[in-house]
Design a protein around this motif. Structure first.
Motif, short mmCIF file in Angstrom:
data_model
loop_
_atom_site.label_atom_id
_atom_site.label_comp_id
_atom_site.label_asym_id
_atom_site.label_seq_id
_atom_site.Cartn_x
_atom_site.Cartn_y
_atom_site.Cartn_z
N ALA A 137 0.83 -1.20 0.00
CA ALA A 137 0.00 0.00 0.00
C ALA A 137 0.87 1.25 0.00
CB ALA A 137 -0.92 -0.01 1.22
N ASN A 138 1.94 1.23 0.76
CA ASN A 138 2.85 2.38 0.81
C ASN A 138 3.49 2.63 -0.56
OD1 ASN A 138 2.58 3.28 3.42
ND2 ASN A 138 4.10 1.89 4.24
N ALA A 139 3.83 1.53 -1.25
CA ALA A 139 4.41 1.68 -2.59
C ALA A 139 3.39 2.32 -3.53
CB ALA A 139 4.86 0.32 -3.12
N SER A 140 2.13 1.90 -3.42
CA SER A 140 1.07 2.48 -4.25
C SER A 140 0.89 3.96 -3.92
CB SER A 140 -0.25 1.73 -4.03
OG SER A 140 -0.17 0.42 -4.52
N ASN A 145 -1.17 6.17 -6.49
CA ASN A 145 -2.31 5.28 -6.78
C ASN A 145 -3.10 5.12 -5.49
OD1 ASN A 145 -4.14 3.35 -7.61
ND2 ASN A 145 -2.62 2.16 -8.76
N ILE A 146 -3.94 6.10 -5.20
CA ILE A 146 -4.64 6.15 -3.92
C ILE A 146 -5.63 5.01 -3.76
CG2 ILE A 146 -6.08 7.56 -2.41
CD1 ILE A 146 -3.25 8.62 -2.81
N ASP A 147 -6.35 4.68 -4.83
CA ASP A 147 -7.34 3.60 -4.74
C ASP A 147 -6.69 2.27 -4.40
OD1 ASP A 147 -9.39 5.33 -5.33
OD2 ASP A 147 -9.40 4.89 -7.48
N ALA A 148 -5.55 1.98 -5.03
CA ALA A 148 -4.84 0.73 -4.75
C ALA A 148 -4.31 0.72 -3.32
CB ALA A 148 -3.69 0.54 -5.74
N CYS A 149 -3.88 1.89 -2.85
CA CYS A 149 -3.38 2.02 -1.48
C CYS A 149 -4.50 1.71 -0.49
CB CYS A 149 -2.83 3.42 -1.25
SG CYS A 149 -2.14 3.67 0.40
N ILE A 150 -5.67 2.28 -0.71
CA ILE A 150 -6.80 2.04 0.18
C ILE A 150 -7.18 0.56 0.17
CG2 ILE A 150 -9.28 2.45 0.46
CD1 ILE A 150 -8.79 5.32 -0.48
N CYS A 153 -4.58 -1.45 2.16
CA CYS A 153 -4.71 -1.17 3.59
C CYS A 153 -5.91 -1.92 4.16
CB CYS A 153 -4.89 0.33 3.82
SG CYS A 153 -3.36 1.29 3.68
N SER A 154 -6.98 -1.98 3.40
CA SER A 154 -8.18 -2.71 3.84
C SER A 154 -7.88 -4.20 3.98
CB SER A 154 -9.32 -2.49 2.85
OG SER A 154 -9.69 -1.13 2.78
N LYS A 155 -7.10 -4.75 3.06
CA LYS A 155 -6.72 -6.16 3.15
C LYS A 155 -5.82 -6.41 4.36
CE LYS A 155 -7.06 -7.12 -1.81
NZ LYS A 155 -6.32 -7.43 -3.05
N ALA A 156 -4.94 -5.46 4.62
CA ALA A 156 -4.05 -5.59 5.78
C ALA A 156 -4.85 -5.59 7.08
CB ALA A 156 -3.04 -4.43 5.79
N ILE A 157 -5.85 -4.72 7.15
CA ILE A 157 -6.70 -4.63 8.35
C ILE A 157 -7.58 -5.86 8.50
CG2 ILE A 157 -8.62 -3.34 9.37
CD1 ILE A 157 -7.30 -0.81 8.11
#
Length: 331
Positions: A137-140, A145-150, A153-157
């Motif tokens: 997510a940080n790389a995105s 690439n904000i959508d990919a980051c979100i 992050c959601s998958k991580a949570i």
């Protein structure tokens, strides 16, 4: 297994089999307690070290887990289960470190690809995969690439609801996309996870303020000016917008269009009344309620009066702007 241990509660074989089962169930602390008791008595017990390595591996500490599996294979080279985890933990650790190096070097796409490869190694390792999704997510985020980051992050949570960094990163993305309600939820969760961090509290309060401000009319947007617009720019914007949306410009329009233009004209006057007054503007910019200070009397603003005060007395005749009169009422 517990029945077996009732008959032989000191049997290492039964105890370690139980510990291994607990580890596979995600009950790592219980599994480690059993393994630790045995290691205290027998420091070279390969099965006990293997169970400890398993727990560390599934808790996201792949480097120390790798060291445990190394020791197991030193004591028992043919330990098949340890061989499998040894290979996985080594591959995972090395690939993850490669990704981290690429990230630090500013090679965001390479880092993203390496983290993706890591995620394919062991889909059962929720803890380390939560970290990897956050890293990706940080790389995105770095690649805008904000959508990919979100999404990551959601998958991580989802894999680890205690992943504080993922909540903070996702909240920042929500702030950038002006999804303030979602940002408040994430910052609130981050604050709950670490109340000792004053920065988390500050971020929460800032998000709450932005949410509050977003729910009000955006006077800057209504006038079409930036938030740092000068007094002259605000005046020019009002002049342009008021002339453009004055109802007298639409004598032959439908009733629906006339109504829309009346509302727009009134909003333009309301925006100018707030933004042209230094005190009202300051409180508006700070997110304070103007009603609390008796400053928000815009329901009583007569846009005709404001318009005439700004443009001067036109006597109701056709002016150089092409208007035949300025008196009209609102329903």
């Amino acid at each position: 297994m517990d029945r077996c241990l009732n008959h032989s509660n000191d049997c290492y074989k039964f105890l370690l089999f139980k510990a291994e089962c607990l580890a596979l169930l995600g009950r790592y602390q219980e599994a480690q307690e059993i393994a630790n008791e045995i290691v205290v008595k027998d420091q070279k017990n390969s099965d006990a070290l293997y169970v400890r390595g398993m727990c560390l591996y599934y808790q996201g500490n792949s480097e120390v887990a790798f060291q445990h599996f190394q020791r197991v294979l030193q004591y028992e080279p043919d330990h098949q289960k340890a061989k499998v985890f040894y290979k996985s933990s080594k591959k995972l650790h090395n690939k993850k470190e490669q990704g981290n190096r690429e990230f630090k070097a500013g090679n965001w796409q390479n880092a993203y690809s390496l983290y993706t490869e890591c995620l394919e190694i062991d889909n059962k390792n929720k803890s380390i995969n939560s970290i990897l999704y956050f890293n990706r997510a940080n790389a995105s985020f770095k690649m805008n690439n904000i959508d990919a980051c979100i999404e990551d992050c959601s998958k991580a949570i989802e894999l680890d609801d205690g992943n504080l960094k993922a909540y903070l990163r996702r909240a920042k993305c929500y702030m950038e996309t002006e999804n303030y309600e979602a940002a408040v939820k994430d910052y609130n969760q981050a604050y709950k996870l670490d109340k000792s961090n004053k920065e988390n509290y500050r971020l929460l309060k800032d998000a709450e303020l932005q949410l509050k401000k977003s729910l009000r009319k955006d006077y800057y947007k209504i006038l079409g000016v930036k938030k740092d617009a000068s007094d002259d720019e605000i005046k020019k914007a009002y002049r342009k917008s008021a002339l453009m949306h004055h109802p007298d410009r639409f004598p032959d329009a439908s009733e629906e269009v006339k109504k829309q233009e009346e509302i727009k004209f009134k909003e333009i006057g309301e925006a100018y009344t707030i933004l042209s007054d230094p005190n009202k503007k300051a409180r508006y910019d700070n997110g304070q309620d103007l009603e609390e200070y008796g400053m928000h009397d815009n329901d009583h603003i007569d846009p005709n009066v404001l318009f005439k005060a700004f443009f001067g007395n036109i006597n109701g005749n056709r002016s150089r702007n092409g208007f035949s009169g300025f008196e009209f009422s609102f329903g």
